[in-house]
Design a protein around this motif. Structure first.
Motif, mmCIF file in Angstrom:
data_model
loop_
_atom_site.group_PDB
_atom_site.id
_atom_site.type_symbol
_atom_site.label_atom_id
_atom_site.label_comp_id
_atom_site.label_asym_id
_atom_site.label_seq_id
_atom_site.Cartn_x
_atom_site.Cartn_y
_atom_site.Cartn_z
ATOM 1 N N UNK A 317 0.884 -1.158 0.000
ATOM 2 C CA UNK A 317 0.000 0.000 0.000
ATOM 3 C C UNK A 317 0.922 1.206 0.000
ATOM 4 N N UNK A 318 0.803 2.054 -1.026
ATOM 5 C CA UNK A 318 1.792 3.118 -1.205
ATOM 6 C C UNK A 318 1.431 4.391 -0.447
ATOM 7 N N UNK A 319 0.327 4.378 0.289
ATOM 8 C CA UNK A 319 -0.076 5.580 1.027
ATOM 9 C C UNK A 319 0.903 5.855 2.166
ATOM 10 N N UNK A 326 -2.975 4.186 5.279
ATOM 11 C CA UNK A 326 -1.811 3.515 5.836
ATOM 12 C C UNK A 326 -2.121 2.825 7.161
ATOM 13 N N UNK A 327 -2.939 3.451 7.985
ATOM 14 C CA UNK A 327 -3.317 2.813 9.257
ATOM 15 C C UNK A 327 -3.936 1.438 8.982
ATOM 16 N N UNK A 328 -4.915 1.423 8.074
ATOM 17 C CA UNK A 328 -5.688 0.199 7.870
ATOM 18 C C UNK A 328 -5.007 -0.803 6.946
ATOM 19 N N UNK A 329 -4.247 -0.319 5.949
ATOM 20 C CA UNK A 329 -3.740 -1.271 4.958
ATOM 21 C C UNK A 329 -2.214 -1.326 4.837
ATOM 22 N N UNK A 330 -1.496 -0.622 5.728
ATOM 23 C CA UNK A 330 -0.063 -0.922 5.876
ATOM 24 C C UNK A 330 0.120 -1.631 7.216
ATOM 25 N N UNK A 331 -0.594 -1.144 8.227
ATOM 26 C CA UNK A 331 -0.369 -1.664 9.573
ATOM 27 C C UNK A 331 -1.447 -2.672 9.999
ATOM 28 N N UNK A 332 -2.622 -2.206 10.391
ATOM 29 C CA UNK A 332 -3.559 -3.101 11.080
ATOM 30 C C UNK A 332 -4.120 -4.243 10.226
ATOM 31 N N UNK A 333 -4.604 -3.931 9.022
ATOM 32 C CA UNK A 333 -5.208 -4.982 8.192
ATOM 33 C C UNK A 333 -4.212 -6.090 7.858
ATOM 34 N N UNK A 334 -3.078 -5.735 7.242
ATOM 35 C CA UNK A 334 -2.122 -6.783 6.866
ATOM 36 C C UNK A 334 -1.562 -7.545 8.077
ATOM 37 N N UNK A 433 -13.099 3.841 8.498
ATOM 38 C CA UNK A 433 -12.137 2.870 9.017
ATOM 39 C C UNK A 433 -11.597 1.892 7.999
ATOM 40 N N UNK A 434 -12.422 1.488 7.056
ATOM 41 C CA UNK A 434 -11.994 0.544 6.031
ATOM 42 C C UNK A 434 -12.855 0.729 4.795
ATOM 43 N N UNK A 435 -12.575 -0.093 3.776
ATOM 44 C CA UNK A 435 -13.230 0.032 2.475
ATOM 45 C C UNK A 435 -14.736 -0.207 2.595
#
Ligand code: WTA
Length: 662
Positions: A317-319, A326-334, A433-435
């Motif tokens: 995730x390039x954000x 980045x919160x949701x898809x660099x850190x918490x989600x993955x 929070x998410x998609x």
């Protein structure tokens, strides 16, 4: 696809307006294999949300204690609320790290960090991440940070940002990440509003080959925040750094001696995990509060289904982690999913426009999640930058931040995805929070330019200004009629704003976006309909920029609107009237633009400063932004009704000046 074939393909597709089916090979292996799979789960999520979310929460997260109730909410109460998993206990850092340590994921890469200088790479296995997070958590505790305390993180895209976020989560502290591109003044406002006593920053950062004085900006902010007792400083670059002896401590020094074991706090599911500031239609940014259980479940589930995440994937995730993406898809989600997340410090076009493709090739990235502004700018650079790299590892492409035009979509799909990879457009917000609305890959047909269908549990509607449902194809306001687990829980320190901004009318959450729905139930997002502009996927409140402008002594009045911009999506167009006697000059124009940059940050620098003798107003004195938007967009043929203007000649003057400026 060769260049000519691709150009023909894009032309044909734009003409046909056909939808594109996911490839059978992709669908066969996907979590959702067909439209029926999606329809069935979606229906269950709406007919029995308690059973659906309860079941998902049991299967996807580890809990210390189960909940007493799954979903409780009231949008219409004087103090609206939404709660998930009341009484349930869990810890987000435990879910993102510890639970992966017992099995084969123990030595899997959790975080791969690519610094801006090519040779700087760090790999954190889950085991290593655990040690680093525990140490940082112990350091925060030793600085007096307690459960519920807010901690401001003003850090560039370095691993310590993710580590500090997880360390806060571990001890029950609430992180407030402030994007490192924001100015000292913006940082100060956020520190004040959050009530944080501890700030974590870095001495320097890199951007496009230049060294950023992050600590310098932070010092400037902290000079006006006497309540901050400690500033923890990461040494990003070996370079002389001024340290305030009473206040500043080095991250390295403290973590070196900290214990690598730290018991996670048991958090009630609705205790806050973080606050993240975002712009709205008010001059002051709002601190969006997210809880622990619902948010984490939503980030994890969307990670799995929207990106069709597989155990062996490398997800990029390039954000910037300073924003919700980045919160949701660099850190918490993955990490909650036990995946490998790539964190990238650089920018798309430095040192050359093939930087992204070089990184994709170097790590064999499988899932790429980026923004339309990046797609547009790389599309303009041409294929000589893409064709020299092996992009065959890519399996899925995601898009977020603003509407992606069909043309950019088709280029992304054909030039980057080679026609093999589904493109998942994803509409959502800091608040969600998410998609929320997306092209569920493998399951649903893609329509270039449409964000497609709602995620599980999400019930979006398009309504007219009087609240009645819009007809098919009729643009209106996008609202959501029931809660979902990723939904924000409030505005930090401002209950009234939560009610007024998001629940102005009964029974629905108002998104601030415009949209229409087509005959297949696909949503097409048209952009913000409130006073927010979207510059390269960054949300900026026009009121914030106006208040920065009028803080200049020369400025009498300012009105800011968005204008079309080929790369940024929207540019910033500022109309300014000056005080009597102030002389108009290009220097003043530059000075005002630089001032905004200083007050908010480089992303808020106006593209156009238009000096006006007067602004168009109604007889009651309201600025007519509709007219200003049209003039900025050169759409002056259909200015239609200006009869309510107090002084119609103002408009002719504005049009003349706009033509001169462009
Ligand atoms: C816009 C970013 C169209 C929208 C996750 C929204 C989009 C705002 C899309 C939220 C998309 C985001 N299509 N518009 N796929 N994604 N937006 O809070 O206007 O930084 O309200 O969250 O970005 O921006 P935010």
């Amino acid at each position: 696809m060769e260049h000519n074939t691709r150009a023909a393909f894009i032309r044909q597709m734009l003409k046909d307006e056909r939808s594109i089916e996911p490839s059978p090979e992709f669908s066969y292996k996907a979590h959702l294999k067909s439209r029926q799979d999606y329809d069935e789960l979606y229906r269950r999520s709406l007919t029995d949300p308690d059973a659906f979310w309860g079941d998902m929460a049991e299967r996807h997260l580890d809990w210390y204690r189960s909940w007493d109730a799954v979903e409780e909410y009231d949008f219409d109460a004087p103090r609206p609320f939404v709660r998930y998993f009341r009484g349930g206990q869990l810890n987000a850092s435990y879910n993102c790290i510890d639970r992966h340590l017992d099995g084969p994921r123990r030595n899997k890469a959790a975080l791969i960090w690519q610094g801006e200088p090519s040779e700087e790479v760090e790999v954190f296995t889950y085991q290593r991440l655990h040690r680093e997070v525990c140490k940082a958590a112990n350091v925060l505790k030793s600085l007096g940070v307690q459960r519920g305390d807010r901690v401001v993180l003003y850090l560039p895209m370095i691993p310590q940002l993710a580590i500090a976020m997880l360390a806060c989560a571990r001890i029950g502290a609430v992180h407030c990440v402030v994007f490192s591109g924001l100015s000292a003044e913006a940082l100060k406002d956020r520190i004040d509003d959050s009530g944080a006593r501890v700030v974590v920053t870095a001495n320097f950062g890199y951007r496009s080959g230049k060294i950023l004085r992050i600590k310098g900006v932070c010092d400037q902010a902290l000079a006006e925040c006497p309540q901050v007792k400690t500033c923890l400083v990461v040494r990003r670059i070996e370079k002389r750094t001024t340290m305030e002896p009473e206040r500043d401590v080095w991250w390295d020094d403290l973590t070196a001696t900290a214990s690598p074991a730290c018991e996670p706090e048991r958090m009630e599911a609705n205790e806050p995990l973080f606050v993240l500031y975002t712009s709205g239609s008010t001059a002051k940014p709002k601190g969006i509060v997210h809880g622990t259980g619902g948010y984490l479940l939503y980030a994890t589930l969307t990670m799995k289904y929207v990106f069709d995440l597989k155990e062996t994937d490398i997800h990029w995730c390039t954000a910037d982690a300073g924003w919700i993406t980045g919160h949701s898809y660099i850190v918490y989600g993955p990490l909650a999913s036990g995946a490998t997340s790539l964190m990238f410090e650089g920018v798309p076009n430095y040192p050359k426009p093939d930087r992204f493709w070089e990184v994709v090739e170097k790590f064999g990235v499988n899932l790429l999640y980026t923004a339309p502004t990046v797609v547009r700018s790389l599309m303009r650079e041409g294929e000589r930058w893409t064709c020299t790299h092996d992009l065959s590892s890519l399996r899925l492409l995601g898009s977020v931040g603003e509407p992606i035009t069909a043309k950019a979509w088709l280029w992304y799909y054909s030039a980057i995805g080679q026609g093999r990879c589904p493109v998942a457009d994803t509409w959502w917000q800091t608040e969600t929070g998410g998609v929320m609305i997306t092209t569920l890959p493998g399951a649903v047909d893609m329509k270039p330019g449409s964000a497609a269908l709602p995620f599980f549990g999400v019930e979006p509607k398009v309504v007219r200004s009087d609240g009645t449902p819009a007809a098919l194809g009729e643009p209106g306001s996008l609202v959501v009629t029931r809660p979902w687990p990723g939904m924000m829980q409030g505005v930090h320190g401002n209950e009234q704003a939560f009610k007024d901004v998001y629940f102005p009318t009964p029974g629905r959450y108002v998104t601030g976006d415009g949209a229409y729905c087509d005959e297949d139930g696909y949503f097409w997002i048209t952009g913000r309909i409130d006073d927010v502009i979207n510059v390269s996927g960054h949300r900026l409140g026009t009121a914030e920029i106006e208040s920065a402008l009028v803080s200049c002594a020369e400025v009498a009045e300012a009105a800011v609107v968005g204008c079309p911009h080929p790369v940024k999506g929207e540019g910033i167009y500022a109309y300014v009237t000056l005080h009597e006697g102030v002389v108009v000059s290009d220097e003043l124009r530059i000075q005002l633009a630089s001032h905004v940059r200083e007050v908010i940050g480089p992303i808020a620098r106006p593209d156009v400063v238009h000096f006006a003798k007067a602004l168009p107003k109604t007889r009651s004195g309201k600025i007519m932004r509709r007219i200003l938007r049209k003039i900025a967009a050169h759409q002056t043929e259909d200015l239609c009704d200006i009869s309510t203007l107090s002084e119609p000649s103002v408009v002719a003057d504005l049009i003349r000046e706009n033509e001169r400026l462009s």
